[in-house]
Design a protein around this motif. Structure first.
Motif, PDB file in Angstrom:
ATOM      1  N   GLY A  29      46.498  33.076  52.766  1.00  0.00           N
ATOM      2  CA  GLY A  29      47.386  33.285  51.630  1.00  0.00           C
ATOM      3  C   GLY A  29      46.663  33.439  50.315  1.00  0.00           C
ATOM      4  N   HIS A  30      45.359  33.159  50.292  1.00  0.00           N
ATOM      5  CA  HIS A  30      44.567  33.318  49.076  1.00  0.00           C
ATOM      6  C   HIS A  30      44.033  34.745  48.994  1.00  0.00           C
ATOM      7  CE1 HIS A  30      44.936  29.053  48.734  1.00  0.00           C
ATOM      8  NE2 HIS A  30      44.183  28.804  49.790  1.00  0.00           N
ATOM      9  N   ILE A  31      43.732  35.180  47.789  1.00  0.00           N
ATOM     10  CA  ILE A  31      43.220  36.531  47.555  1.00  0.00           C
ATOM     11  C   ILE A  31      41.890  36.430  46.829  1.00  0.00           C
ATOM     12  CG2 ILE A  31      43.619  38.703  46.321  1.00  0.00           C
ATOM     13  CD1 ILE A  31      46.621  38.218  46.706  1.00  0.00           C
ATOM     14  N   GLU A  32      40.858  37.064  47.389  1.00  0.00           N
ATOM     15  CA  GLU A  32      39.539  37.031  46.758  1.00  0.00           C
ATOM     16  C   GLU A  32      38.989  38.447  46.636  1.00  0.00           C
ATOM     17  OE1 GLU A  32      35.001  35.279  47.385  1.00  0.00           O
ATOM     18  OE2 GLU A  32      36.612  34.701  48.771  1.00  0.00           O
ATOM     19  N   VAL A  33      38.736  38.873  45.400  1.00  0.00           N
ATOM     20  CA  VAL A  33      38.115  40.176  45.171  1.00  0.00           C
ATOM     21  C   VAL A  33      36.615  40.038  45.426  1.00  0.00           C
ATOM     22  CG1 VAL A  33      37.627  41.979  43.481  1.00  0.00           C
ATOM     23  CG2 VAL A  33      39.854  40.857  43.490  1.00  0.00           C
ATOM     24  N   ILE A  34      36.101  40.859  46.318  1.00  0.00           N
ATOM     25  CA  ILE A  34      34.668  40.831  46.643  1.00  0.00           C
ATOM     26  C   ILE A  34      33.888  41.673  45.640  1.00  0.00           C
ATOM     27  CG2 ILE A  34      32.940  41.261  48.414  1.00  0.00           C
ATOM     28  CD1 ILE A  34      35.014  39.093  49.128  1.00  0.00           C
ATOM     29  N   CYS A  35      34.358  42.869  45.375  1.00  0.00           N
ATOM     30  CA  CYS A  35      33.698  43.761  44.415  1.00  0.00           C
ATOM     31  C   CYS A  35      34.639  44.907  44.064  1.00  0.00           C
ATOM     32  CB  CYS A  35      32.375  44.304  44.961  1.00  0.00           C
ATOM     33  SG  CYS A  35      32.528  45.215  46.507  1.00  0.00           S
ATOM     34  N   THR A  36      34.327  45.578  42.976  1.00  0.00           N
ATOM     35  CA  THR A  36      35.172  46.683  42.528  1.00  0.00           C
ATOM     36  C   THR A  36      34.337  47.717  41.796  1.00  0.00           C
ATOM     37  OG1 THR A  36      37.267  47.186  41.395  1.00  0.00           O
ATOM     38  CG2 THR A  36      35.769  45.687  40.275  1.00  0.00           C
ATOM     39  N   ASP A  37      34.848  48.929  41.726  1.00  0.00           N
ATOM     40  CA  ASP A  37      34.176  50.014  41.015  1.00  0.00           C
ATOM     41  C   ASP A  37      35.258  51.035  40.682  1.00  0.00           C
ATOM     42  OD1 ASP A  37      32.282  51.708  39.904  1.00  0.00           O
ATOM     43  OD2 ASP A  37      30.903  51.577  41.613  1.00  0.00           O
TER      44      ASP A  37
END
Length: 527
Positions: free
Chosen positions: A186-194
């Protein structure tokens, strides 16, 4: 307590809330559609029209119509209309006010508390400008969150049983992001973005406009260039967007171009459209590959889903190309509305959690009851956590003692987990220096660079130095980037330990400017 999620898009915007059975629902505007064109028409200095009518009017009165304003957020790009200057924050405020006013008319409740989404690759200045736009519109901006996070929230709610890592490919009307997100318990974790905040469906439209104009010139070489006439150009842009949408389900479409007393009936095929825009799609694939490389360096190699959001992902070439390149079958995740729905869920959950944290349990329970949430759903919401990362690096300009050249030292790096912060000691250059200028820089390109020209200056400030100090006097500078991607900068004078606040205004508007704009725009009728 009603709270709302707003997808403030480059070409289309929408607003959503939570209904009485706990589902995120997009609220239709007064014109009866889910999305509102992000177009502002100034009928006069005190009467502004936002939406479909404004978009239609661009063909007849292009000088008084503003579109694609989201691409100017965080920059000082004033527009003079009817004798008044409007900055991007004020123009965006008109769009936000239209959405909120229509929502209030539909629901009967004041739409004031909102979460507004921004592209993941928006930096501190753009995020700050978005928040200020909301305040100018008279809204209480609970938070500013990234569009892929909002889409992931929607995805997670619709697929609660599965823990997985997803790749979100978000191609909107004017911006592009690609983000790797882990959904766990249920948790949300952004690993990386571009991403690229100047790449989107509007660029596909522009290519088609150029193609149609070229075809017209070839057929009527003596009629002049249709792009030299503002009215014809606006009509071409409208026709190009309609052709792009038609080619989503058809393999060819006819466009009639009229200019200089001549008419050309032009056939546009899907194959030709895909050929003339191939390099744009190539850029999105390149950025996606770059994102996956960063994710790989963080141990992510497998993806449960490739989720497509943003209206431009409905172009058939997008899914076909991504599947061929990545070997993953893409899923269209309610591309036009997923972001607003996720923002509404986030607004609801964040407000619910804050009420509990503030000891207002009765209010929180009433809010949950109105949304028809069970005790278990309330527990899940209270426990849910969202982790995100910095979209870019941030630093300050220093003088290299050896080369006497300016360079940028980054204190926060792209894809650092948020909130992120770092302190570092810097030193004065001259004897008897009374102040030290602090130039806050934001990474501009895909790769972090010490060259000032490869970074954007987003804020400046100065620190007072006690008199009579020799060169090399130390000052500690601290950068803190909060979970919303907003930057805070402080400094500490080392000898006395006295803490100095740097008066740093990220973007072009001070707090006084915001209040002045809010007061000035209150004279304008928005519909």
């Amino acid at each position: 307590m009603a709270v709302y999620g707003i997808d403030l898009g480059t070409t289309y915007s929408c607003i959503a809330s939570i209904d009485d059975v706990g589902r995120p629902t997009v609220l239709r505007n007064l014109e009866g559609t889910d999305t509102t064109p992000s177009v502002v028409y100034f009928e006069s200095g005190d009467n502004v029209i936002v939406g479909a009518t404004a978009k239609d009017t661009a063909v007849l009165d292009p000088d008084n119509v503003v579109s694609l304003i989201k691409r100017d957020m965080g920059r000082e790009v004033p527009r003079e209309i009817h004798g008044f200057n409007y900055n991007p924050e004020e123009l965006s405020a008109f769009i936000l006010l239209k959405l909120a006013t229509d929502a209030q008319t539909v629901t009967g409740e004041v739409a004031r508390d909102v979460v507004v989404t921004v592209p993941a690759y928006f930096g501190a200045a753009e995020r700050d400008a978005t928040r200020k736009a909301g305040r100018i519109a008279g809204l209480n901006v609970i938070d500013v969150i990234s569009e892929p996070i909002a889409a992931a929230i929607t995805y997670g709610v619709l697929n609660p049983e599965s823990d997985r890592t997803i790749l979100v490919y978000d191609l909107g009307g004017g911006t592009f992001d690609t983000t790797v997100i882990a959904l766990r318990g249920g948790h949300i974790e952004v690993i990386c973005t571009d991403g690229d905040h100047e790449l989107g469906g509007a660029d596909w439209d522009a290519r088609l406009v150029e193609h149609l104009a070229e075809q017209f010139r070839a057929e009527h070489p003596d009629a002049g260039d249709p792009l030299d006439d503002k009215l014809t150009e606006q009509q071409l842009r409208r026709d190009a967007e309609e052709a792009k949408k038609a080619l989503t389900s058809r393999t060819q479409h006819t466009v009639r171009v009229m200019h200089g007393g001549r008419v050309a009936t032009l056939e546009v095929t899907r194959d030709v459209f895909e050929e003339i825009t191939k390099d744009l799609l190539d850029r999105t694939v390149e950025i996606t590959g770059r994102t996956m490389e960063v994710a790989r360096s963080k141990g992510v190699t497998d993806y449960g889903d490739l989720v497509l959001v943003g209206g431009s992902t409905k172009m058939p070439a997008v899914a076909a190309r991504l599947e061929a390149e990545l070997g993953i079958t893409p899923r269209l995740q309610d591309p036009d509305l997923a972001v607003a729905k996720g923002a509404a869920l986030y607004a609801f959950e964040e407000t619910f959690r804050r009420l509990l944290a503030d000891g207002a349990r009765e209010e929180a329970e009433e809010m949950a009851s109105r949304a028809g949430l069970s005790a278990e759903q309330q527990r899940q919401i209270a426990a849910r956590r969202i982790k995100t990362v910095a979209s870019r690096g941030f630093g300050i300009v220093v003088l290299n003692r050896d080369t006497q050249a300016e360079e940028v030292i980054h204190l926060v790096h792209a894809n650092d987990e948020l909130p992120a912060g770092r302190s570092s000691d810097f030193f004065t250059v001259h004897d008897d220096q009374t102040t030290a200028d602090v130039r806050v820089m934001e990474q501009a390109g895909a790769v972090e660079s010490p060259e000032p020209s490869d970074n954007n200056e987003i804020a400046t400030g100065s620190v007072r130095i006690p008199s009579g100090k020799k060169a090399g006097w130390p000052i500690s500078v601290t950068f803190a980037l909060d979970a919303s991607g907003l930057l805070h900068v402080t400094a500490e004078e080392k000898e006395t330990g006295e803490r100095l606040d740097l008066e740093v205004e990220v973007g072009g508007m001070t707090e006084d400017d915001v209040e002045a704009s809010r007061a000035a725009l209150s004279r304008v009728q928005v519909s």
